[in-house]
Scaffold this motif. Sequence first.
Motif, PDB file in Angstrom:
ATOM      1  N   SER A 150       0.957  -1.276  -0.012  1.00  0.00           N
ATOM      2  CA  SER A 150      -0.110   0.023  -0.017  1.00  0.00           C
ATOM      3  C   SER A 150       0.989   1.290  -0.094  1.00  0.00           C
ATOM      4  O   SER A 150       0.583   2.382  -0.403  1.00  0.00           O
ATOM      5  N   TYR A 151       2.331   1.026   0.330  1.00  0.00           N
ATOM      6  CA  TYR A 151       3.138   2.342   0.093  1.00  0.00           C
ATOM      7  C   TYR A 151       4.410   1.423  -0.683  1.00  0.00           C
ATOM      8  O   TYR A 151       4.740   0.620  -0.201  1.00  0.00           O
ATOM      9  N   PRO A 152       4.844   2.081  -1.601  1.00  0.00           N
ATOM     10  CA  PRO A 152       4.006   3.300  -2.248  1.00  0.00           C
ATOM     11  C   PRO A 152       3.121   3.383  -3.163  1.00  0.00           C
ATOM     12  O   PRO A 152       2.590   4.439  -3.751  1.00  0.00           O
ATOM     13  N   ALA A 153       2.557   2.274  -3.376  1.00  0.00           N
ATOM     14  CA  ALA A 153       0.994   2.111  -3.932  1.00  0.00           C
ATOM     15  C   ALA A 153       1.158   2.557  -5.333  1.00  0.00           C
ATOM     16  O   ALA A 153       0.109   3.126  -5.830  1.00  0.00           O
ATOM     17  N   LYS A 154       2.002   2.254  -6.090  1.00  0.00           N
ATOM     18  CA  LYS A 154       2.524   2.685  -7.181  1.00  0.00           C
ATOM     19  C   LYS A 154       3.500   1.726  -8.087  1.00  0.00           C
ATOM     20  O   LYS A 154       4.244   0.878  -7.535  1.00  0.00           O
ATOM     21  N   VAL A 155       3.470   1.497  -9.415  1.00  0.00           N
ATOM     22  CA  VAL A 155       4.435   1.000 -10.236  1.00  0.00           C
ATOM     23  C   VAL A 155       5.827   1.966 -10.416  1.00  0.00           C
ATOM     24  O   VAL A 155       5.579   3.102 -11.086  1.00  0.00           O
ATOM     25  N   PHE A 156       6.918   1.761 -10.156  1.00  0.00           N
ATOM     26  CA  PHE A 156       8.129   2.534 -10.190  1.00  0.00           C
ATOM     27  C   PHE A 156       8.395   2.863 -11.862  1.00  0.00           C
ATOM     28  O   PHE A 156       8.291   1.776 -12.656  1.00  0.00           O
ATOM     29  N   LYS A 157       8.583   3.903 -12.582  1.00  0.00           N
ATOM     30  CA  LYS A 157       9.279   4.046 -13.645  1.00  0.00           C
ATOM     31  C   LYS A 157      10.440   3.148 -13.941  1.00  0.00           C
ATOM     32  O   LYS A 157      11.370   2.873 -13.056  1.00  0.00           O
ATOM     33  N   GLY A 158      10.650   2.349 -15.224  1.00  0.00           N
ATOM     34  CA  GLY A 158      11.535   1.892 -15.668  1.00  0.00           C
ATOM     35  C   GLY A 158      11.401   0.398 -15.335  1.00  0.00           C
ATOM     36  O   GLY A 158      12.235  -0.692 -15.590  1.00  0.00           O
ATOM     37  N   MET A 159      10.111   0.111 -14.880  1.00  0.00           N
ATOM     38  CA  MET A 159       9.957  -1.391 -14.551  1.00  0.00           C
ATOM     39  C   MET A 159       9.950  -2.233 -15.825  1.00  0.00           C
ATOM     40  O   MET A 159       9.434  -1.859 -16.759  1.00  0.00           O
ATOM     41  N   ARG A 160      10.703  -3.288 -15.744  1.00  0.00           N
ATOM     42  CA  ARG A 160      10.662  -4.205 -16.796  1.00  0.00           C
ATOM     43  C   ARG A 160       9.476  -5.151 -17.020  1.00  0.00           C
ATOM     44  O   ARG A 160       9.137  -5.693 -16.317  1.00  0.00           O
ATOM     45  N   MET A 161       8.838  -4.455 -18.291  1.00  0.00           N
ATOM     46  CA  MET A 161       7.447  -5.278 -18.707  1.00  0.00           C
ATOM     47  C   MET A 161       7.465  -5.306 -20.209  1.00  0.00           C
ATOM     48  O   MET A 161       8.421  -5.132 -20.866  1.00  0.00           O
ATOM     49  N   GLY A 162       6.426  -5.764 -20.561  1.00  0.00           N
ATOM     50  CA  GLY A 162       6.369  -6.093 -22.132  1.00  0.00           C
ATOM     51  C   GLY A 162       6.014  -4.926 -22.904  1.00  0.00           C
ATOM     52  O   GLY A 162       5.935  -3.978 -22.372  1.00  0.00           O
ATOM     53  N   GLY A 163       6.580  -5.041 -24.120  1.00  0.00           N
ATOM     54  CA  GLY A 163       6.710  -3.472 -24.864  1.00  0.00           C
ATOM     55  C   GLY A 163       7.223  -3.903 -26.163  1.00  0.00           C
ATOM     56  O   GLY A 163       7.747  -5.094 -26.398  1.00  0.00           O
ATOM     57  N   GLN A 164       7.431  -2.826 -26.724  1.00  0.00           N
ATOM     58  CA  GLN A 164       8.328  -2.538 -28.229  1.00  0.00           C
ATOM     59  C   GLN A 164       9.660  -3.362 -28.089  1.00  0.00           C
ATOM     60  O   GLN A 164      10.225  -2.738 -27.378  1.00  0.00           O
ATOM     61  N   LEU A 165       9.865  -4.123 -29.061  1.00  0.00           N
ATOM     62  CA  LEU A 165      11.242  -4.640 -28.948  1.00  0.00           C
ATOM     63  C   LEU A 165      11.875  -4.318 -30.230  1.00  0.00           C
ATOM     64  O   LEU A 165      11.312  -4.880 -31.175  1.00  0.00           O
ATOM     65  N   GLY A 166      13.210  -4.060 -30.241  1.00  0.00           N
ATOM     66  CA  GLY A 166      13.943  -3.781 -31.696  1.00  0.00           C
ATOM     67  C   GLY A 166      13.431  -2.523 -32.253  1.00  0.00           C
ATOM     68  O   GLY A 166      12.597  -1.577 -31.805  1.00  0.00           O
ATOM     69  N   GLY A 167      13.985  -2.178 -33.501  1.00  0.00           N
ATOM     70  CA  GLY A 167      13.770  -0.979 -34.288  1.00  0.00           C
ATOM     71  C   GLY A 167      14.468   0.022 -33.742  1.00  0.00           C
ATOM     72  O   GLY A 167      14.214   1.521 -33.720  1.00  0.00           O
TER      73      GLY A 167
END
Length: 205
Positions: A150-167
Motif C-alpha cells: 500500500s506504500y508506495p502504492a504505485k509502479v516505479f518508472k523503468g519497471m521491466r515489462m512487455g513492450g516494443q522490442l527492436g527497431g
Amino acid sequence: MPGLLGKKIGMTSVFSADGKNVPCTVIEAGPCVVTQIKSEEKDGYAAVQVGFQDMKEKHATKPLLGHFKKAGVTPKRHLAEFKNFEKEYNLGDVITVDLFEGTDFVDVTGTSKGKGFQGVVKRHGFGGVGQTTHGQHNRARKPGSIGACSYPAKVFKGMRMGGQLGGDRVTTQNLRVLKVIPDHNLLLIKGSVAGCKGSIVIIEK
C-alpha cells in the motif's frame, strides 16, 4: 570521425591465417558522393555531408533537388555527415571504401530488427516456465507481481515489462576490419552488425 554510408549485404565466414573460421559481416561501403561542405564560419562546425544510393528525381522533394543541383550531383537516397577527414574534399568528390585501407577497427551504427510487442521472457530474459515464482500456476511467461504494498502504492518508472522490442539505433564499437575489397566496394568486418540484410549502416573509423 570520418566514415561512410553503406548497405549490409549479409553474413559469411572466412578463414584466418592460423586456420580459424571467423564469422564476419559483409558491408557494401560506398561509393559516397560529397553533397555539402559545412564550415565553422557559415554553419558553426566543420563537417562533410555525403550521399549514398541514387534516387529518381520524381521521388525527391523540391528543396532536396535544389540541394543536389547546387552540389552538381544526382539525387541521393541517404545522407549523413562526418567530421575530421584527413583529406580535403570538394562538392561532387567520390569517397570509396579505400578510406578504410589500413584501418584496424571501426564503429558501425544500424537499426536493429523490429520484433513488435514482446513479453518479458523474450524482451528481458525473465525465467519463464522453468523458474515459476509468485505462485503463477499456469501463467509461466507472465511478469508476475509488479507493484509494491500500500506504500508506495504505485509502479516505479523503468519497471521491466512487455513492450516494443527492436527497431532501435544501435552502435557496435571496435569491430575488427578483416578485409577491404575495393573492386566491389566491400568491407568484411568481424562479428555481427545491427540490422537486417539490405539495411543502411554508418561505418566510422
